[in-house]
Design a protein around this motif. Structure first.
Motif, short mmCIF file in Angstrom:
data_model
loop_
_atom_site.label_atom_id
_atom_site.label_comp_id
_atom_site.label_asym_id
_atom_site.label_seq_id
_atom_site.Cartn_x
_atom_site.Cartn_y
_atom_site.Cartn_z
N THR A 171 0.84 -1.20 0.00
CA THR A 171 0.00 0.00 0.00
C THR A 171 0.87 1.24 0.00
O THR A 171 2.01 1.23 0.48
N TYR A 172 0.32 2.30 -0.55
CA TYR A 172 1.01 3.59 -0.58
C TYR A 172 -0.06 4.67 -0.44
O TYR A 172 -1.24 4.42 -0.69
N PRO A 173 0.32 5.87 -0.03
CA PRO A 173 -0.69 6.91 0.23
C PRO A 173 -1.44 7.32 -1.04
O PRO A 173 -0.84 7.46 -2.10
N GLU A 174 -2.72 7.49 -0.92
CA GLU A 174 -3.54 8.01 -2.04
C GLU A 174 -3.46 9.53 -1.98
O GLU A 174 -4.42 10.21 -1.60
N LEU A 175 -2.29 10.05 -2.34
CA LEU A 175 -2.03 11.49 -2.24
C LEU A 175 -1.50 12.01 -3.57
O LEU A 175 -0.84 11.27 -4.31
N PRO A 176 -1.76 13.29 -3.87
CA PRO A 176 -1.06 13.90 -5.00
C PRO A 176 0.44 14.00 -4.68
O PRO A 176 0.84 14.02 -3.51
N LEU A 177 1.25 14.07 -5.72
CA LEU A 177 2.70 14.06 -5.54
C LEU A 177 3.19 15.20 -4.66
O LEU A 177 4.00 15.01 -3.75
N ASP A 178 2.69 16.42 -4.88
CA ASP A 178 3.17 17.56 -4.11
C ASP A 178 2.76 17.48 -2.65
O ASP A 178 3.36 18.14 -1.79
N PRO B 297 -9.62 19.20 -6.77
CA PRO B 297 -8.98 17.97 -6.29
C PRO B 297 -8.07 17.38 -7.37
O PRO B 297 -8.41 17.40 -8.55
N ALA B 298 -6.92 16.89 -6.96
CA ALA B 298 -5.96 16.36 -7.92
C ALA B 298 -6.44 15.02 -8.47
O ALA B 298 -7.01 14.20 -7.74
#
Length: 536
Positions: A5-12, A171-172
Motif C-alpha cells: 500500500t502507498y498513500p492516495e495522495l497527490p505528488l506535491d 482535487p488532484a
C-alpha cells in the motif's frame, strides 16, 4: 506476495506532509545553504502561484531543468501543485536534444539555467508553444534577451491571500500526468514517458522501503543531476538530502562524513574511479584514507551496471554494503533493488514492494523457468501511463506486463541478473553473447582503463566478439604485445562463444551522462569496417 500500500495522495502533498510533520527539519543542504521542509514547501507555493498566474489553466507542460539545487525541488513540486505537468530537461544536453524534448512535449514555460536559456532563445522559432523562458540562476538579474530572471517571474505572482487558484484548487487527479521524463535515447530518439501522480507516489514509497529510508536518514546525492527518484523517496520518508556537486568521489565521501550521511548515492563511473584509487587490497599503499566519522549504512549505485569487483573493493574498504538497483524512466524509475542487509553479488536484487517480474523467451514469448535467459518483463503501480504521442501504450500487454528490452534471468530467490539489452546482445553459432559480460572480465585487468564490446559481422558464425580497449598506460612501448596479453588473459576466463577474436586500441569509450556505453554509432563503424574488409 504481501499486499503493498502507498498513500492516495497527490505528488506535491508528500512535501506538504513533510513540512507539517517536521517544519524546521532540514530538507535539502547544498554548499550555499540549508532549506527546511517548511521553506521548501513555501517555495513550491510561490512557483505554483506564478505558474497559475502565467498559464491560467491546468494541464500545461512546464520544462524544469533538473540541476542539483534545492530550487529544482521547489519548481518540481510547485509545477505539480499548480495543476500542470513537469517536463524534465537535462541541462547538459545540446541544442538539438533540447529542441526535441521541448517540441515533442509542447513546453509552454521553461524554468532553466542561463546556458540552457540561451539555447532556447536561439531555437525559439522551432518552439511555437514556448511562451516564456525563466532563468533560474541569475542572482544579478542579467539574463539573455527575451527571458525573465526567476525573481522577476515570481514577483508577478499573487500572494497566497490573493491567489484564487490556490483558494479554489480542484482535487488532484492521481492518474493525471505529473511528470514527463525522456528516455536516454541509446536505441533511438528519446521518448517522452508519461508518469502519473500515482506512479511517482507509489515509487517513492517503494524506494524508501527498499533502501531503508526514514526520518533519521541523510541521503548524499553524488550525481551530476537531481534525480526525481532520490528526491521523491527522501521527501516521502522525511529524510534530509545533501547535494554534492563536486565530481571527485573522495570529496563526496568527506562531505558524507561531515554531514552524517547514512545513504550514499553514486554513479558507477565515479564509484569505479574511487575503487581504482583504493586498490584491490583495501586502502593500499598511497591510496586514499577512509574519512573519519563516516556513518554510512549503504552505498547505492544505479544507472548502469557496477562491476562486482568494484562493489567488493568498496564494501571491504568502507565496511558497508554496496547496493545496486534496476529501473528505467518507464518504471518511475525503480523496479528492483538489492537488500542492503544481504546484497547478492552480480544481481540487481529482487522486485521492490508491489512489483512483479518474469522472464519470457525471446522467440516464443512464453515464461521461462528459473535461471532461464530471456526478456525481463515487469508490472506494478509504478508502470508509466504511456509515451507521448502513443495512445497504444507500447510495450505493455493486455495483462499489464511491460517488456523492458533487457535480457536477464532470475535465481531461485527471485533475484534478477541482467545479461544485456536486446539490441546489444548478438549470437555466435546460436549462442547468445552479452557484451556487458565480456566487458566485465576485461575491466578486471589492471592494464585496462575502459573497454567496450560489440559484434563483428561474420558469415560463418553470425558475429564475432570485437573489443575496443583504452589502455591504462597509453605510452607503453609495446602496445600490441600488451593488447595480446590482455586478450589472452580474458579469453582464459570466457566461454568459447565469448572469446575475443577482434580487438583494437581506442582513445575513449563513448558513454551517456550516467555512464552507459553508447554502442549504436560504434556498431555502425565496426560493421562498416567488416564490410570493407570482406570486399577487399
Amino acid at each position: 506476495m504481501p499486499r503493498f500500500t502507498y498513500p492516495e495522495l497527490p505528488l506535491d502533498a508528500l512535501l506538504r506532509r513533510a513540512a507539517v510533520r517536521d517544519p524546521a527539519g532540514c530538507a535539502v543542504r547544498t554548499a550555499a545553504d540549508e532549506v527546511s521542509f517548511a521553506e521548501l514547501d513555501d517555495r513550491a507555493d510561490r512557483y505554483a502561484a506564478y505558474l497559475r498566474h502565467r498559464i491560467g489553466r491546468r494541464g500545461a507542460r512546464v520544462g524544469v531543468a533538473n540541476v542539483l539545487d534545492a530550487d529544482f525541488a521547489a519548481a518540481y513540486y510547485g509545477t505539480v501543485r499548480s495543476g500542470n505537468t513537469v517536463v524534465l530537461i537535462n541541462p547538459l544536453i545540446k541544442e538539438a536534444g533540447l529542441v526535441h524534448v521541448c517540441a515533442t512535449a509542447e513546453v509552454e514555460v521553461a524554468l532553466v539555467p542561463r546556458e540552457t536559456a540561451e539555447l532556447l532563445v536561439k531555437a525559439r522559432e522551432q518552439l511555437p508553444s514556448l511562451a516564456e523562458i525563466v532563468v533560474t540562476d541569475a542572482p544579478d538579474g542579467v539574463v539573455p534577451a527575451d527571458t525573465l530572471p526567476l525573481a522577476v517571474a515570481l514577483a508577478q505572482a499573487p500572494t497566497a491571500a490573493h491567489d484564487p487558484g490556490r483558494a479554489g484548487a480542484e482535487p488532484a487527479d492521481l492518474d493525471a500526468d505529473a511528470c514527463i521524463q525522456f528516455t536516454t535515447g541509446t536505441t533511438g530518439l528519446p521518448r517522452g514517458v508519461r508518469l502519473s501522480q500515482r506512479n511517482l507516489v507509489a515509487n517513492a514509497a517503494q524506494t524508501a522501503r527498499a533502501h531503508g529510508l526514514g526520518s533519521d536518514s541523510v541521503t548524499l546525492n553524488h550525481l551530476p543531476l537531481y534525480h526525481v527518484m532520490h528526491l521523491n523517496s527522501a521527501v516521502f520518508a522525511g529524510a534530509r538530502q545533501v547535494l554534492c556537486t563536486d565530481p571527485a568521489p573522495q570529496a563526496a565521501l568527506a562531505l558524507a562524513a561531515r554531514t552524517g550521511a547514512t545513504h550514499f548515492y553514486g554513479l558507477p563511473a565515479r564509484l569505479h574511479r574511487l575503487a581504482g584509487a583504493v586498490g584491490a587490497g583495501g586502502q593500499g599503499a598511497g591510496g586514499p584514507a577512509r574519512p573519519a566519522g563516516l556513518q554510512l549504512r549503504a552505498v547505492l549505485s544505479g544507472g548502469t551496471a557496477l562491476a562486482p569487483a568494484v562493489a567488493r573493493t568498496l564494501r571491504d574498504w568502507l565496511g558497508v554494503p554496496v547496493v545496486q538497483g534496476y529501473g528505467m524512466a518507464e518504471l518511475s524509475p525503480l523496479a528492483h533493488s538489492q537488500d542492503p542487509a544481504s546484497p547478492v553479488s552480480g544481481s540487481v536484487g529482487t522486485p521492490v514492494p508491489g512489483t512483479e517480474c518474469r522472464i519470457v523467451d525471446l522467440v516464443s514469448r512464453g515464461p521461462v523457468d528459473v535461471y532461464g535467459t530471456g526478456e525481463v518483463q515487469v508490472r506494478g503501480p509504478q508502470l508509466m501511463s504511456g509515451y507521448l504521442g502513443d495512445a497504444s501504450r507500447a510495450g505493455v500487454d493486455a495483462d499489464g506486463w511491460f517488456s523492458t528490452g533487457d535480457v536477464g534471468y532470475v535465481n531461485q530467490d527471485g533475484a534478477l541478473f541482467l545479461v544485456d539489452r536486446i539490441g546489444d546482445v548478438f549470437k555466435y553459432d546460436n549462442e547468445l553473447v552479452s557484451p556487458t559480460a565480456v566487458e566485465r572480465i576485461l575491466a578486471e585487468d589492471p592494464r585496462v582503463a575502459d573497454c567496450i564490446v560489440v559484434g563483428w559481422p561474420d558469415p560463418v558464425h553470425g558475429a564475432l566478439v570485437w573489443a575496443g580497449i583504452v589502455l591504462r598506460d597509453p605510452t607503453t612501448p609495446e602496445p600490441a604485445d600488451v593488447l595480446e596479453a590482455i586478450v589472452t588473459r580474458a579469453n582464459e576466463r570466457l566461454a568459447p562463444f565469448e572469446q575475443i577474436r577482434r580487438v583494437e586500441i581506442v582513445d575513449s569509450v563513448p558513454r551517456t551522462p550516467v555512464g552507459k556505453p553508447e554502442r549504436r554509432a560504434l556498431r555502425r563503424t565496426v560493421h562498416a569496417k567488416a564490410a570493407a574488409e570482406a570486399a577487399a
